[in-house]
Design a protein around this motif. Structure first.
Motif, PDB file in Angstrom:
ATOM      1  N   ALA A  73       7.679  -6.893   2.686  1.00  0.00           N
ATOM      2  CA  ALA A  73       7.151  -5.693   2.035  1.00  0.00           C
ATOM      3  C   ALA A  73       7.362  -5.739   0.530  1.00  0.00           C
ATOM      4  O   ALA A  73       6.554  -5.195  -0.240  1.00  0.00           O
ATOM      5  CB  ALA A  73       7.814  -4.458   2.632  1.00  0.00           C
TER       6      ALA A  73
ATOM      7  N   GLY B 142       4.514  -6.986  -1.889  1.00  0.00           N
ATOM      8  CA  GLY B 142       3.289  -6.238  -2.099  1.00  0.00           C
ATOM      9  C   GLY B 142       3.176  -5.529  -3.431  1.00  0.00           C
ATOM     10  O   GLY B 142       2.153  -5.658  -4.125  1.00  0.00           O
TER      11      GLY B 142
ATOM     12  N   GLU C 119      -1.835  -3.161  -0.001  1.00  0.00           N
ATOM     13  CA  GLU C 119      -1.976  -2.414   1.261  1.00  0.00           C
ATOM     14  C   GLU C 119      -1.960  -3.343   2.474  1.00  0.00           C
ATOM     15  O   GLU C 119      -1.369  -3.022   3.510  1.00  0.00           O
ATOM     16  CB  GLU C 119      -3.267  -1.588   1.238  1.00  0.00           C
ATOM     17  CG  GLU C 119      -3.172  -0.382   0.315  1.00  0.00           C
ATOM     18  CD  GLU C 119      -4.529   0.268   0.078  1.00  0.00           C
ATOM     19  OE1 GLU C 119      -5.507  -0.148   0.759  1.00  0.00           O
ATOM     20  OE2 GLU C 119      -4.620   1.156  -0.781  1.00  0.00           O
TER      21      GLU C 119
ATOM     22  N   SER D 264       1.603  -4.368   3.067  1.00  0.00           N
ATOM     23  CA  SER D 264       2.349  -3.280   3.712  1.00  0.00           C
ATOM     24  C   SER D 264       1.983  -3.150   5.186  1.00  0.00           C
ATOM     25  O   SER D 264       2.846  -2.930   6.032  1.00  0.00           O
ATOM     26  CB  SER D 264       2.072  -1.958   3.000  1.00  0.00           C
ATOM     27  OG  SER D 264       2.488  -2.032   1.666  1.00  0.00           O
TER      28      SER D 264
ATOM     29  N   ARG E 224       4.576  -3.557   8.239  1.00  0.00           N
ATOM     30  CA  ARG E 224       4.814  -2.492   9.227  1.00  0.00           C
ATOM     31  C   ARG E 224       4.726  -3.033  10.653  1.00  0.00           C
ATOM     32  O   ARG E 224       5.523  -2.674  11.524  1.00  0.00           O
ATOM     33  CB  ARG E 224       3.794  -1.361   9.035  1.00  0.00           C
ATOM     34  CG  ARG E 224       4.158  -0.378   7.944  1.00  0.00           C
ATOM     35  CD  ARG E 224       3.346   0.912   8.070  1.00  0.00           C
ATOM     36  NE  ARG E 224       1.909   0.673   8.053  1.00  0.00           N
ATOM     37  CZ  ARG E 224       1.177   0.572   6.938  1.00  0.00           C
ATOM     38  NH1 ARG E 224       1.756   0.693   5.748  1.00  0.00           N
ATOM     39  NH2 ARG E 224      -0.130   0.368   7.001  1.00  0.00           N
TER      40      ARG E 224
END
Lengths: 344, 240
Positions: A61, A64, A73, A76, A80
């Motif tokens: 993460a 990014g 995006e 991310s 996730r």
């Protein structure tokens, strides 16, 4: 003759066929095997305990921010997914990397594995490394720009076992042609020269801080190397960056010179890669734990060796069955494990 | 030892399967007029048992000192064999001969590295040793090592892991192709065409081996070596 005798005879017969068909690696095959070793090591690194925690997704993460929105995006999004299934996703990632290494090592699957490695590398470079930070202004040739993983894809292209191959005096020129391969070299090393002159690197303490921060968690001798190098670069960020950029630019254009000068450029490229791998990348931070790959140093060395003038052998590319058109894809060399007859 | 327990169990299952295969190969080779590699298969059995205990502590069956003695002995054997092979004893030792060497592996050096790697894994986490129960052996040491760190000579561990990864790739490069591709080779180059095949065989030192019995299940044995190498690499890197 008993069935057993027949089986033994068949085994010896087949083993002789395999021994006759197997060819020792040429320069390109050695480089492919080097790439395979790095992939296998990457897979092994990915199996480390730390990778099965949420720390891995957090690591991803962090790559990014600073990128354009579409990149940030997607990074991310990938982080996730990994955060929600850290164990499964990491086990899959590790197994894929291991399979890529073994696939490149086994001649029967060489092409498939190289092609898959390109897809995997580009995906990871985008979703896992945020394009290596090249769009964030934070990339540095010292700490691994433009992102180690994209170099796997570059190597897969440069070492592709093209049928017939094109005339070139170096390995990387056989699949693409000498001109296109040199263009790849120019872009790669030219971009490293550019990154060396980014503001983050040419600041008075830029390189000092970057290398000094690497010492944390490393063995004493490597931390000492970091501290020593950081001390030398203290308040000398600008001149050091200029020198580094000039050297990298010389490497970039050196490949276009006659063979003796091109060899000097390749040797210089290897030396710079090794130096940055030890001093700026701390051997990929493998000894500190938590490394997902060996970083760019060994890969840049492989790239450089692929451009060694005179390194390409004229014979049929390895990875093909003797006498068979290399383009067949499925027919690769019949390998006999030394000391072991090729029987089931 | 590594990651989630199911993954450690999977690695334990892999190395245990390799050990079982090696046992089966040794037994089956006696009745099938095929040759096994007694020393290599033997060390794979021991490594499989030892590593299964490192991945899943409850599978540990021997204390650490016993494993150290075993693998030090193995290292000594393969080191001696490597010297013998280097001095031209390949044909004599790997052929059919009546001596005890007739069933030995052709390439002892990788197995020497394997034994050295096992010794390193046993030795690299000294801090935990006094706390380990007498019967806990390497499983306790290795089980805690991943989380504690502070291993001895991590560079040596990295070098060993690199050597083993290189060996895995080396094996993969020489792994015989699929049956389809091999059939193509056989169709194109019948062995009865003699001179080329014989020359190639002689050049690679195969003449002596061809005079003897062929190996039993070399392809599966190679895959087992690859699997063992990968498991060993994972274990070493996780120790660092």
């Amino acid at each position: 003759m008993t069935n057993q005798d027949a089986a033994v005879r068949d085994a010896a017969w087949t083993s002789r066929a395999a021994a006759a068909a197997w060819e020792p690696p040429d320069a390109r095959r050695w480089l492919q095997l080097g790439l395979a070793v790095i992939w296998v090591l990457d897979g092994v690194l990915q199996y480390q305990s730390a990778m099965f925690s949420r720390a891995f997704s957090q690591l991803l993460a962090h790559s990014g921010p600073g990128n354009p929105a579409v990149i940030a995006e997607s990074v991310s999004w990938a982080a996730r997914i990994i955060e929600h299934n850290p164990m499964t996703t990491n086990a899959v990632f590790a197994t894929i990397q291991l399979a890529l290494g073994l696939g490149i090592a086994w001649r029967s699957t060489l092409r498939v594995a190289l092609a898959a490695s390109i897809v995997w590398s580009v995906a990871v470079w985008w979703l896992g490394e945020g394009l290596g930070g090249v769009l964030t202004g934070g990339a540095s040739p010292v700490n691994g720009a433009p992102g180690a993983v994209i170099l796997y894809a570059v190597l897969a292209v440069l070492l592709w076992p093209a049928a017939g191959g094109r005339p070139a005096s170096f390995v990387a020129g056989r699949p693409l042609g000498a001109g296109a391969a040199r263009a790849v070299w120019l872009v790669l090393w030219g971009s490293l020269a550019y990154f060396a002159m980014l503001a983050v690197n040419r600041g008075a303490q830029g390189l000092h801080d970057m290398i000094g921060a690497m010492a944390a968690g490393e063995p004493g001798w490597l931390a000492s190397v970091n501290r020593g190098a950081a001390g030398l670069l203290a308040h000398r960020g600008l001149p050091a960056s200029v020198v580094l950029a000039v050297v990298l630019a010389a490497i970039a254009v050196g490949i276009f010179l006659p063979a003796p000068a091109a060899r000097v450029a390749v040797v210089l490229a290897v030396a710079v890669s090794v130096a940055s791998w030890v001093v700026g990348q701390d051997l990929g931070t493998v000894l500190a734990g938590g490394a997902t790959d060996v970083n760019s140093g060994p890969l840049l060395v492989l790239v450089a060796l692929a451009f060694w003038p005179g390194g390409a052998s004229p014979r049929e590319p390895l990875g093909t069955v003797r006498g068979e058109a290399a383009g067949a894809g499925r027919g690769e060399a019949a390998g006999a494990v030394p000391g072991e007859e090729a029987t089931r | 030892m590594i990651g989630p327990s199911w993954l450690a169990a999977a690695f334990a299952a892999v190395v245990a399967a390799v050990a079982l295969f090696s046992v089966g190969r040794l037994i089956a080779s006696r009745g099938r007029r095929r040759r096994a590699e007694v020393d290599a298969d033997g060390v794979h059995i021991l490594m499989g048992v030892a590593m299964a205990g490192m991945f899943v502590p409850r599978l540990a069956i021997l204390p650490t000192p016993a494993w150290e003695v075993i693998f030090a002995t193995g290292a000594g054997w393969f080191g001696w064999r490597a010297v013998q092979v280097r001095h031209g004893g390949v044909a004599r030792h790997s052929g059919r001969g009546g001596s005890g060497y007739g069933r030995c592996c052709q390439y002892p050096l990788p197995h020497l590295v394997d034994c050295a790697a096992m010794l390193y894994a046993l030795w690299a986490v000294p801090v935990l040793r006094p706390a380990a129960p007498a019967t806990g052996g390497i499983s306790d040491m290795a089980g805690a090592a991943g989380g504690v760190g502070g291993v001895r000579l991590p560079v040596l561990g990295l070098v060993l892991a690199l050597c083993i990864c290189g060996y895995v790739v080396w094996l993969g490069d020489r792994l015989p192709p699929t049956a389809l591709a091999r059939a193509a080779v056989d169709a194109r180059e019948p062995v009865s065409a003699g001179p080329v095949s014989a020359a190639a065989a002689a050049a690679t030192g195969m003449a002596a081996r061809l005079a003897g019995r062929p190996l039993l299940a070399p392809r599966i044995a190679t895959c087992c070596k690859i699997a063992m190498g990968v498991a060993m690499g994972v274990m070493l890197i996780d120790l660092l």
